[in-house]
Design a protein around this motif. Structure first.
Motif, PDB file in Angstrom:
ATOM      1  N   GLU A 155      15.396 -21.825  -8.446  1.00 30.08           N
ATOM      2  CA  GLU A 155      15.104 -20.397  -8.606  1.00 30.08           C
ATOM      3  C   GLU A 155      16.384 -19.570  -8.515  1.00 30.08           C
ATOM      4  O   GLU A 155      16.583 -18.627  -9.280  1.00 30.08           O
ATOM      5  N   ARG A 156      17.251 -19.948  -7.603  1.00 32.04           N
ATOM      6  CA  ARG A 156      18.521 -19.214  -7.456  1.00 32.04           C
ATOM      7  C   ARG A 156      19.378 -19.356  -8.704  1.00 32.04           C
ATOM      8  O   ARG A 156      19.998 -18.399  -9.160  1.00 32.04           O
ATOM      9  N   ILE A 157      19.426 -20.556  -9.270  1.00 27.50           N
ATOM     10  CA  ILE A 157      20.190 -20.777 -10.495  1.00 27.50           C
ATOM     11  C   ILE A 157      19.614 -19.939 -11.631  1.00 27.50           C
ATOM     12  O   ILE A 157      20.349 -19.351 -12.430  1.00 27.50           O
ATOM     13  N   LYS A 158      18.289 -19.858 -11.704  1.00 32.56           N
ATOM     14  CA  LYS A 158      17.638 -19.059 -12.744  1.00 32.56           C
ATOM     15  C   LYS A 158      18.001 -17.585 -12.602  1.00 32.56           C
ATOM     16  O   LYS A 158      18.335 -16.914 -13.579  1.00 32.56           O
ATOM     17  N   LEU A 159      17.947 -17.059 -11.366  1.00 33.85           N
ATOM     18  CA  LEU A 159      18.290 -15.652 -11.133  1.00 33.85           C
ATOM     19  C   LEU A 159      19.761 -15.372 -11.443  1.00 33.85           C
ATOM     20  O   LEU A 159      20.098 -14.341 -12.042  1.00 33.85           O
ATOM     21  N   LEU A 160      20.635 -16.288 -11.060  1.00 34.95           N
ATOM     22  CA  LEU A 160      22.052 -16.100 -11.360  1.00 34.95           C
ATOM     23  C   LEU A 160      22.325 -16.158 -12.863  1.00 34.95           C
ATOM     24  O   LEU A 160      23.179 -15.428 -13.373  1.00 34.95           O
ATOM     25  N   SER A 161      21.588 -16.996 -13.573  1.00 31.45           N
ATOM     26  CA  SER A 161      21.757 -17.072 -15.028  1.00 31.45           C
ATOM     27  C   SER A 161      21.309 -15.775 -15.696  1.00 31.45           C
ATOM     28  O   SER A 161      21.954 -15.287 -16.621  1.00 31.45           O
ATOM     29  N   GLN A 162      20.196 -15.201 -15.206  1.00 31.97           N
ATOM     30  CA  GLN A 162      19.730 -13.926 -15.752  1.00 31.97           C
ATOM     31  C   GLN A 162      20.733 -12.813 -15.463  1.00 31.97           C
ATOM     32  O   GLN A 162      21.043 -11.992 -16.342  1.00 31.97           O
TER      33      GLN A 162
END
Length: 103
Positions: free
Chosen positions: A54-61
């Motif tokens: 989830e953290r990787i997804k938020l950082l990618s966004q």
């Protein structure tokens, strides 16, 4: 009778050589990007949990949003640079052309 005193240094030397070889091959694997193995020969990879995903997804966004913002800022900066570097009579002529098309 076998002289064990003569065999002890050879055995210790072979043991040290085996350990040095193991360290060297591990170093080569890390250097070249090969996965490390556990004691059963299974590849050891970093574990991923849901929080990390989830953290990787938020950082990618966030990264995508920041890249879009930088792109728009580059466009605006190009316009400002054009205005600053243009000669005043050319800028005045373009403004008058825009006023003429608006009417």
């Amino acid at each position: 009778m076998f002289p064990f005193e003569a065999f002890a240094p050879v055995a210790a030397g072979l043991g040290m050589l085996a350990i040095a070889g193991w360290i060297f091959t591990t170093w080569l694997r890390i250097k070249n990007g090969y996965p490390l193995e556990n004691s059963w020969g299974k590849a050891v990879y970093p574990q991923k949990n849901e929080e990390m995903v989830e953290r990787i997804k938020l950082l990618s966004q966030e990264n995508a949003q920041l890249r879009a913002e930088i792109g728009s800022m580059k466009d605006r900066l190009a316009v400002v640079e054009r205005i600053v570097t243009d000669e005043s009579h050319q800028l005045t002529r373009e403004i008058e052309q825009l006023r003429g098309t608006a009417n």
